[in-house]
Design an enzyme around this catalytic site. Sequence first.
Site, PDB file in Angstrom:
ATOM      1  N   ARG A  33       0.844  -1.196   0.000  1.00 55.01           N
ATOM      2  CA  ARG A  33       0.000   0.000   0.000  1.00 55.01           C
ATOM      3  C   ARG A  33       0.880   1.246   0.000  1.00 55.01           C
ATOM      4  NH1 ARG A  33      -1.683   3.074   4.793  1.00 55.01           N
ATOM      5  NH2 ARG A  33      -3.341   4.544   4.234  1.00 55.01           N
ATOM      6  N   THR A 277      -6.128  -0.375  10.187  1.00 51.81           N
ATOM      7  CA  THR A 277      -5.883   0.627  11.232  1.00 51.81           C
ATOM      8  C   THR A 277      -5.550   0.012  12.590  1.00 51.81           C
ATOM      9  OG1 THR A 277      -7.530   2.049  10.141  1.00 51.81           O
ATOM     10  CG2 THR A 277      -6.592   2.831  12.187  1.00 51.81           C
TER      11      THR A 277
END
Length: 486
Positions: A33, A277
């Site tokens: 990412r 997260t």
Amino acid sequence: MQKKTKIVATVSDLRCEVDFIRELYENGMNVVRINSAHVTPESATQVVKNVRAVSDRIAILVDTKGPELRITAMDEKFSDGIPVRTDDAVRIKGTSKGELSSDKYIFVNDDKIYDSVHVGAYILIDDGDIELTVCGKQDDMLICQVNNEGVIKGKKSVNIPGVKINLPSLTEKDITFIHWAIDMEIDFIAHSFVRKKEDVLAVKKILKERKSPIKVISKIENQEGVDNIDEILDVTYGVMVARGDLGVELPAAQIPVAQRYLVKKCMESKKPVIIATQMLHSMIKNPRPTRAEVSDIANAIYQRVDAIMLSGETANGDYPIEAIKTMCSVASEIEKDTLALTDIEMARINNEITAQLARSAVRASTNLPVKALLIDSMSGRTGRYIAAFRCQKPVYAVCYTPIAMRLLALSYGVEAEYREPVGYLNDFPLNLITDLKEEKKVRDRDLVVVVGGSFGVAKGASYLEIGTIKNLEDKALGINEMFKGE
């Protein structure tokens, strides 16, 4: 046992050496990412080059910033921020001109915020570190009361739970990065703060104009996105449950409920789902995870998500390799718990032949002593549908385009390889069987399930076959000899 849950790792341009990426990959990373909020197109290009130098099987995902509400930059007199105490009054105004914030007015990047926000609403600044209550509205200002002391700094995030903000779906920086992603042949664009289907369609419009095969992942980060998940799933390739901002928008106790709800919706729609997260946030500074973090990862895997994600842990943390190893070890251990992972058929068939074949293949692998599933795919759809039924046996896929192979890097339990399409239909599964035997992943007497197409690689899946490796190999060799004789 093969790890089925995929791992997404954030890589920064400040630490993207080929050897570092290779070590992440060899220890279980499937997707890289790139967070566009912290890179330029030029610096992100180096990340892409280094990833591709390691392996063409690693998928690359780039985040956009999306329609994010933020405080504007501070006047230079207040570069260190504005200290506030409980019960202080703060005046908030909207702007589209980038006016600087000061102790007189706090500006946010939405010139219609006055009309959107009602008296009594809560305004959360910097991921909720500072909470304000809107006590009144005067002229074009929101008059707010500070609920806890802190320092209001420029460019920090602003969340207003329960209030729909009418920001444009794409910023200029987003558009720049989408075009960069097309030029660099990136695999996924994760669009931030998706609230409704129009946000996804805005990205897909640019991709369609450029004839790009890039897939859009919708980041769900607020209540509006949760409420509109059905229409979002109709137009998106997959979903990322981004629990950072979602945890600010929703009460903490509702986050696990929202996560489970979104995972269920994605599985029903046969769409990949990523949980993101702070999964191993403590490992940014510590070599070992907390028990709570291990339980968080385990919970996501028990829910059978397609992928779990690391952010700061690998982008700038002190123990990135240890974080990847921790995720892999937890995933492998939980996936051994076959009682907890008993097949639950949640995905919808929707009169699709491929979906029906995928469900039947997974059922067969559960009811029979099947060693593995073998599939081929032009677009990656067959692999994605097999993944949607969460097969607990290894799934080996032959893909006829490199991008289809990398798309499956985000699908549960699928290990894909790229091959160019060939003339003989029975080169699949023959070539795949040959490779798997050489790698000692299957033996002659092993029973496998094959899902393939009888009408050419571009026509989709059309048959399911169950047999031993030896019988399938003999059949394929015999048919190929017949074709060659003609």
